[in-house]
Design an enzyme around this catalytic site. Structure first.
Site, mmCIF file in Angstrom:
data_model
loop_
_atom_site.group_PDB
_atom_site.id
_atom_site.type_symbol
_atom_site.label_atom_id
_atom_site.label_comp_id
_atom_site.label_asym_id
_atom_site.label_seq_id
_atom_site.Cartn_x
_atom_site.Cartn_y
_atom_site.Cartn_z
ATOM 1 N N HIS A 1 19.694 39.738 47.857
ATOM 2 C CA HIS A 1 18.724 40.825 48.123
ATOM 3 C C HIS A 1 18.111 40.698 49.521
ATOM 4 O O HIS A 1 16.996 41.173 49.750
ATOM 5 C CB HIS A 1 17.592 40.840 47.079
ATOM 6 C CG HIS A 1 18.058 40.770 45.669
ATOM 7 N ND1 HIS A 1 18.349 41.888 44.915
ATOM 8 C CD2 HIS A 1 18.323 39.702 44.874
ATOM 9 C CE1 HIS A 1 18.746 41.512 43.706
ATOM 10 N NE2 HIS A 1 18.754 40.188 43.656
ATOM 11 N N SER B 1 19.014 46.959 78.336
ATOM 12 C CA SER B 1 18.434 48.295 78.332
ATOM 13 C C SER B 1 18.230 48.753 79.768
ATOM 14 O O SER B 1 18.006 47.930 80.661
ATOM 15 C CB SER B 1 17.093 48.238 77.598
ATOM 16 O OG SER B 1 16.249 49.284 78.019
ATOM 17 N N LYS C 1 15.694 43.111 77.368
ATOM 18 C CA LYS C 1 16.553 43.333 76.204
ATOM 19 C C LYS C 1 17.941 42.721 76.297
ATOM 20 O O LYS C 1 18.592 42.732 77.332
ATOM 21 C CB LYS C 1 16.745 44.843 75.988
ATOM 22 C CG LYS C 1 15.486 45.546 75.569
ATOM 23 C CD LYS C 1 15.226 45.407 74.094
ATOM 24 C CE LYS C 1 16.001 46.474 73.330
ATOM 25 N NZ LYS C 1 15.824 46.327 71.903
ATOM 26 N N ASN D 1 21.035 43.349 73.744
ATOM 27 C CA ASN D 1 21.390 44.114 72.548
ATOM 28 C C ASN D 1 22.820 43.814 72.078
ATOM 29 O O ASN D 1 23.726 43.681 72.905
ATOM 30 C CB ASN D 1 21.281 45.616 72.839
ATOM 31 C CG ASN D 1 19.858 46.034 73.160
ATOM 32 O OD1 ASN D 1 18.910 45.448 72.639
ATOM 33 N ND2 ASN D 1 19.718 47.025 74.024
ATOM 34 N N GLU E 1 27.510 46.561 67.027
ATOM 35 C CA GLU E 1 27.085 47.854 66.473
ATOM 36 C C GLU E 1 28.204 48.879 66.542
ATOM 37 O O GLU E 1 28.457 49.614 65.581
ATOM 38 C CB GLU E 1 25.870 48.377 67.254
ATOM 39 C CG GLU E 1 24.601 47.585 66.995
ATOM 40 C CD GLU E 1 23.507 47.868 68.019
ATOM 41 O OE1 GLU E 1 22.351 47.704 67.667
ATOM 42 O OE2 GLU E 1 23.819 48.244 69.171
#
Ligand code: ARG
Length: 491
Positions: free
Chosen positions: A173, A294, A300, A302, A307
């Site tokens: 979970h 970014s 940043k 990323n 993704e």
């Protein structure tokens, strides 16, 4: 006309060229440019060019062996096919007679051999030809992806070997559940990849069957030898029903399902990398090579590659649905709808293969923060199950009773700010008595070992468990699997 995209290119091509040869008989008028472009498979036929030559080669050789066509003519056709194979797709001319790659190949041979090249089309239709071509190419694509999976597993094993003692938290979970090791977690992905490989292996058996000889849909009255073409093309067997031969594409749906399953495994890996690389988890740091920054927030880093890979997997799922949806409404036998399936198959293969490669490279270049892994494993009483297990083992109390006592221990410890390492026999007995049970009198060391994440992992030493010994066994077994499969693939 200014060319903006490939559609324009093909529009131009069709405007100038194509469609006389087979239309001079039955049909009096040419297709409109619009209809010709709309129904063309030419853009994707490029992929089956080599397979088409192979298919023609086997068919012509068989016609010769069976005495169906003259040996000398057959030899000239075979020579021309050899030449075309050397010269490649660009040697084809898309002139007035060309509707698809099958016709372009025939035209090339005709140019060299003369009208007698037309004998190569005896007892053969584009229907069985395209079905054969797709299977020939598909088995190569499956093998290529399978080898990619084996290589990925090989890399995961190397990483797992280094992290058999790296304790980390396992989740259910997405809440802290029980400590495991990083190696155990990585090996879970390796097991999934192994099944993805095996699924493709199984599908391969149904792909590697020969439709050639089915002709348009009802075979032929020429005495063809299907066993010979089967052998020449390296198929395991031929398809036993010609109607099935020209129109079955379930092996394509099955392959794309397998690729969807593979991409699901890959996407899950990406999802974890995205989560694990957050400040909140802090478990991994992605390699710069697989990260972006970014344009406005200079701090940043990323995980863009993960993704994008995660979402590209959706494309493969989409292709599967498209293929199944086309297939569901096709009456026997060949319908031109079938042509629309093939590009989705190749796209699914491309996306799955590229994603496999990049996720492989990305996972094997991350840096693990092993201290943070251990910190998380020791927090939140994730070791509590084993404290309950000790009570059952040492004091023969029912697991449900132990579960209740430990649940209360955790409840009180969290409220009082007591760490797992501070729990001892007295603490346990106080809670047990509070709940109306007898004192358990457990040894302090036993309790500490159960609650210490490192020791805790070691005591789960049963097959399939996270102990370093069991993970080593899993690594050894996976190595045997890899050796066998690399050998089968001729590597
Ligand atoms: N381009 C077609 C396909 O991919 C080749 C077969 C054409 N057959 C036909 N009867 N029009 O399916």
């Amino acid at each position: 006309m200014k060319l903006k995209n490939s559609y324009d290119y093909f529009y131009l091509l069709f405007n100038e060229l194509i469609r006389v040869k087979i239309r001079t008989g039955r049909l009096e008028k040419e297709m409109t440019d619009e209809a010709a472009v709309y129904t063309s498979s030419l853009e994707f036929d490029r992929f089956i060019f080599d397979a088409d030559i192979q298919c023609n080669y086997a068919h012509t050789s068989m016609l010769k062996a069976q005495g169906i066509i003259d040996g000398e003519i057959a030899d000239k056709i075979l020579e021309a096919l050899d030449k075309l194979s050397d010269e490649g797709f660009d040697a084809l001319e898309f002139d007035h007679s060309v509707e698809d790659v099958h016709m372009a190949v025939e035209n090339y041979v005709t140019k060299l051999v003369g009208p007698e090249a037309g004998f190569m089309h005896t007892a053969k239709s584009r229907n069985d030809q395209v079905a054969t071509d797709i299977r020939l190419l598909l088995r190569d694509r499956i093998t290529e992806i399978q080898i990619g999976i084996l290589e990925f597993i090989e890399g995961i094993l190397e990483l797992a070997k280094e992290h058999k003692e790296t304790v980390m938290i396992g989740y259910t979970h997405l809440q802290h559940a029980q400590p495991v090791t990083l190696a155990h977690h990585l090996m879970a992905h390796a097991q999934a990849l192994k099944r993805d490989y095996q699924r493709l292996d199984d599908t391969y058996k149904r792909v590697n069957l020969n439709p050639l000889g089915s002709a348009a849909m009802a075979t032929t009255s020429f005495p063809i030898d299907r066993e010979l073409t089967t052998q020449l093309l390296g198929f395991d067997d031929y398809l036993e029903n010609s109607m099935d031969g020209v129109s079955s594409r379930d092996h394509i749906a099955e392959t794309v399902f397998d690729l969807s399953a593979l991409c699901t495994t890959l996407s899950k890996i990406c999802e974890e990398l995205v989560l694990w690389s957050t400040y909140e988890f802090g478990i991994v740091s992605m390699a710069d090579e697989y990260s972006s920054t970014s344009s406005i927030m200079p701090q940043k880093k990323n995980p863009d590659v993960a993704e994008v890979a995660r979402s590209k997997c959706a494309i493969v799922n989409g292709e599967l649905v498209t293929i199944l949806t086309i297939l569901k409404a096709i009456p026997y036998t060949y319908n031109r709808d079938l042509q629309e399936i093939t590009p989705h198959l190749w796209n699914a293969c491309d996306v799955a293969y590229d994603t496999l490669k990049i996720v492989n490279h990305m996972l094997l270049t991350v840096t693990f923060n092993t201290e943070r892994c251990l910190e998380l494993a020791g927090a939140n009483f994730a070791t509590a199950t084993d404290l309950a297990d000790i009570m059952v083992r040492e004091r023969k109390i029912p697991f449900r009773t132990a579960h209740k006592i430990v649940g209360r221990i955790v409840n009180e410890a969290v409220a009082e700010g007591v760490n797992p390492s501070e729990i001892d026999g007295v603490y346990v007995d106080n809670v047990a008595e509070e709940l109306g049970f007898e004192k358990l009198g457990l040894d302090d060391e036993l309790i500490h070992n159960a609650l210490n994440p490192i020791e805790n992992v070691k005591i789960r030493n049963v097959p399939g468990g996270p102990s370093p010994e069991m993970v080593q066994l899993a690594i050894d077994n996976m190595n045997i699997f890899l050796d066998n499969e690399f050998e089968k693939q001729g590597i």
